[in-house]
Enzyme design. Structure first.
Site, PDB file in Angstrom:
ATOM      1  N   GLY A  53       5.348  -6.372   3.868  1.00 45.20           N
ATOM      2  CA  GLY A  53       4.785  -7.391   2.996  1.00 45.20           C
ATOM      3  C   GLY A  53       5.862  -8.068   2.172  1.00 45.20           C
ATOM      4  N   GLY A  83       0.824  -1.199   0.000  1.00 43.10           N
ATOM      5  CA  GLY A  83       0.000   0.000   0.000  1.00 43.10           C
ATOM      6  C   GLY A  83       0.858   1.249   0.000  1.00 43.10           C
ATOM      7  N   GLU A  89      16.037   1.777   4.910  1.00 41.24           N
ATOM      8  CA  GLU A  89      14.708   1.575   5.489  1.00 41.24           C
ATOM      9  C   GLU A  89      14.837   1.137   6.953  1.00 41.24           C
ATOM     10  OE1 GLU A  89      12.647  -1.462   3.375  1.00 41.24           O
ATOM     11  OE2 GLU A  89      10.750  -1.135   4.400  1.00 41.24           O
TER      12      GLU A  89
HETATM   13  O1  LIG Z   1       2.704   3.933   9.262  1.00 36.11           O
HETATM   14  C1  LIG Z   1       2.496   2.772   9.574  1.00 36.11           C
HETATM   15  N1  LIG Z   1       2.133   2.443  10.812  1.00 36.11           N
HETATM   16  C2  LIG Z   1       1.921   1.187  11.190  1.00 36.11           C
HETATM   17  N2  LIG Z   1       2.020   0.151  10.390  1.00 36.11           N
HETATM   18  C3  LIG Z   1       2.392   0.393   9.130  1.00 36.11           C
HETATM   19  C4  LIG Z   1       2.648   1.678   8.660  1.00 36.11           C
HETATM   20  N3  LIG Z   1       3.006   1.589   7.392  1.00 36.11           N
HETATM   21  C5  LIG Z   1       2.956   0.286   7.078  1.00 36.11           C
HETATM   22  N4  LIG Z   1       2.581  -0.435   8.115  1.00 36.11           N
HETATM   23  C6  LIG Z   1       2.391  -1.863   8.172  1.00 36.11           C
HETATM   24  O2  LIG Z   1       3.312  -2.483   7.287  1.00 36.11           O
HETATM   25  C7  LIG Z   1       2.730  -3.635   6.706  1.00 36.11           C
HETATM   26  C8  LIG Z   1       2.771  -3.533   5.229  1.00 36.11           C
HETATM   27  O3  LIG Z   1       4.053  -3.570   4.770  1.00 36.11           O
HETATM   28  P1  LIG Z   1       4.444  -2.765   3.467  1.00 36.11           P
HETATM   29  O4  LIG Z   1       3.328  -2.701   2.503  1.00 36.11           O
HETATM   30  O5  LIG Z   1       5.009  -1.463   3.902  1.00 36.11           O
HETATM   31  O6  LIG Z   1       5.543  -3.711   2.857  1.00 36.11           O
HETATM   32  P2  LIG Z   1       7.088  -3.473   2.626  1.00 36.11           P
HETATM   33  O7  LIG Z   1       7.581  -2.700   3.807  1.00 36.11           O
HETATM   34  O8  LIG Z   1       7.677  -4.849   2.568  1.00 36.11           O
HETATM   35  O9  LIG Z   1       7.210  -2.723   1.348  1.00 36.11           O
HETATM   36  C9  LIG Z   1       1.309  -3.674   7.198  1.00 36.11           C
HETATM   37  O10 LIG Z   1       1.261  -4.551   8.282  1.00 36.11           O
HETATM   38  C10 LIG Z   1       1.038  -2.265   7.646  1.00 36.11           C
HETATM   39  O11 LIG Z   1       0.070  -2.200   8.625  1.00 36.11           O
HETATM   40 CA   LIG Z   2       6.943  -0.979   5.097  1.00 33.38          CA
END
Ligand SMILES: O=c1[nH]cnc2c1ncn2[C@@H]1O[C@H](COP(=O)(O)OP(=O)(O)O)[C@@H](O)[C@H]1O
Ligand SMILES: [Ca+2]
Length: 471
Positions: free
Chosen positions: A224, A80, A194
């Site tokens: 994710g 997202g 990151e």
């Molecule tokens: O600002 C935030 N606060 C809390 N949880 C977050 C936030 N941004 C992302 N997440 C959590 O990160 C997870 C999604 O991971 P993401 O889509 O960022 O994948 P990635 O980091 O592997 O690209 C979900 O569990 C979502 O709730």
């Molecule tokens: Ca993330």
């Protein structure tokens, strides 16, 4: 003029400094600021990347800041897109925007869901951009940095497709926004960036920055697509860090924060985020049925443009067998390990120590724990142990699909077939992967309390701190 020079020759050094103090001050302010900027983190991919943001206001200097500094940070995550708007005062403390300490908005899916349509991908950010920009006072917009950091989704797409999407995002910002875009404002973050931003975020909010490294907390962020771990280590341990694997970033980042030097162990594992790991676990069983899939389910799991067979075994789900498959997928005890101690996949574990005593574990760890019902989703943090994931897994691996809704009322329907898998993976990642004791207390974190407020426990705050510390 001659008389003045004659006087000058007899002046002491102290007198000279005193007489020219105004000029010296004016000259020294930009020099100090430039030196700070040169020390900034975590822009480079070498092991020595440094951040310093203990800035005071410099009234009247050419680089002086206003009383309020905004930053707009997009988190282009694999599952997202989100935007965070922060406002800092001159001491780099967060100040409220209306009635929260940040504006936070999110939507699904992420940029990588449009691999062949860069413009559509970029346009998916329009509603976030418009609302974020509207929250910044009009006159401050041209001074307010905007950044877009893409994580595992675009990393996994490959260079060409992700660069096309990022270019479309750059054009969107240029055409639609008056916010300030620095060079490199729109990039794919590397995993260590990151992870270090996440560490800065959490420790900033806990106000542990500036304290000895053993007073800081370590972080794990399960996204994710990728998972990161970061924690501060001693200078001696940093000196023994092995060379990273071919094509990987170095293990240690040196950072200056609030006047203290930290050696941050950080590693990101691409393909080991929760949604990516489902694919890895389903790959192990190939075309056969999989012991992690909830009894009674027959289907296909789609990830990264590929489809994986996701069908329960005829003998039913099995926690033990699922554990074996998860350990196998994680490549634990891999012969790749040439260091003293590895996490998994041949990656050095950082050596442990004081900076890893307290672990703040974020994103999908919190979310699944809440769905599984052993954490209250309304609370910002929860103290749990890895074995709580195993206990919940035991329940999930022993149910049938039809029982899912009543046994786990908080689980989203799409996640139900994978609940045993997700929980087993999370336990396995913590214990077999990262080497935590099953009984060790860890803090699951969604938000961190900061004064009377709570702020999202996510990497964009670390990036914002860096952005507003730059000139
Ligand atoms: O600002 C935030 N606060 C809390 N949880 C977050 C936030 N941004 C992302 N997440 C959590 O990160 C997870 C999604 O991971 P993401 O889509 O960022 O994948 P990635 O980091 O592997 O690209 C979900 O569990 C979502 O709730
Ligand atoms: Ca993330």
């Amino acid at each position: 003029m001659t008389a003045k020079r004659a006087i000058g020759r007899h002046e002491s050094l102290a007198d000279k400094i005193h007489r020219h103090r105004g000029l010296l001050l004016v000259i020294s302010i930009p020099i100090v600021l430039i030196a700070l900027v040169l020390l900034l983190m975590p822009g480079s991919s070498t092991s020595v990347s440094v951040i310093e943001y203990t800035m005071k206001s410099h009234e009247g200097g050419s680089n002086s800041r206003g009383p309020k500094n905004y930053a707009v940070i997009f988190d282009a995550g694999s599952s997202g897109s989100r935007v965070h708007v922060y406002c800092f005062d001159q001491n780099l403390d967060l100040v409220p925007l209306e009635n929260e300490l940040e504006l936070f908005l999110q939507l699904k899916p992420g940029l990588s869901a449009y691999p062949n349509d860069p413009r559509q991908s970029a346009n998916s950010l329009v509603s976030l951009l418009d609302k974020a920009e509207a929250s910044v006072p009009r006159e401050l917009r041209p001074k307010t940095p905007v950044r877009v950091g893409a994580t595992a989704g675009l990393r996994a797409l490959g260079h060409k497709a992700s660069e096309n999407i990022l270019q479309a995002v750059r054009e969107l910002l240029k055409d639609r926004s008056r916010l300030k875009t620095e060079a490199n404002a729109v990039t794919v973050l590397d995993g260590t960036q990151e992870g270090s931003y996440q560490w800065v975020t959490i420790n900033y909010l806990l106000r542990t920055l500036g304290k000895p490294y053993s007073d800081t907390v370590g972080v794990v962020d399960l996204g994710g697509g990728s998972v990161q771990m970061a924690y501060a280590i001693s200078e001696e341990d940093a000196a023994t860090a092995p060379k990273p694997l071919e094509g990987e970033d170095s293990y240690v980042r040196e950072m200056y924060l609030k006047g203290r030097k930290y050696f941050l162990y950080v590693h990101s594992y691409l393909h080991y985020g929760l949604l990516a790991a489902r694919a890895e676990i389903l790959k192990v069983s190939e075309d056969s049925n999989n012991p992690c899939i909830v009894t009674g389910y027959t289907g296909t799991y789609k990830y990264g443009g590929k489809a994986f067979k996701a069908t329960a075994s005829s003998s039913g789900t099995s926690l033990d067998e699922c554990r074996r498959v998860a350990i196998n997928a994680l490549k634990v005890n891999d012969s790749l390990c040439t260091h003293m101690k590895c996490t998994f996949g041949g990656v050095w574990n950082g050596g442990g120590g004081g900076g890893q005593k307290k672990m703040f574990v974020a994103s999908f760890f919190f979310d699944r724990a809440a769905e599984a019902g052993f954490v209250d989703p309304k609370q910002p943090v929860a103290e749990v142990r890895p074995l709580d994931f195993e206990k919940a897994a035991n329940k999930a691996c022993n149910m049938r699909m039809e029982e899912g809704k009543s046994k786990f009322p908080r689980v989203e329907e799409d996640n139900l077939p994978y609940l045993c898998l997700d929980l087993v993976y999370q336990y396995t990642l913590l214990v077999d992967g990262f080497g935590l004791k099953p009984s060790q207390t860890i803090t699951l974190v969604k938000k961190v309390k900061y004064g009377d407020y709570a702020v999202e426990a996510a990497w964009p705050l670390g990036s914002a701190i860096e952005a507003v510390s730059s000139p």
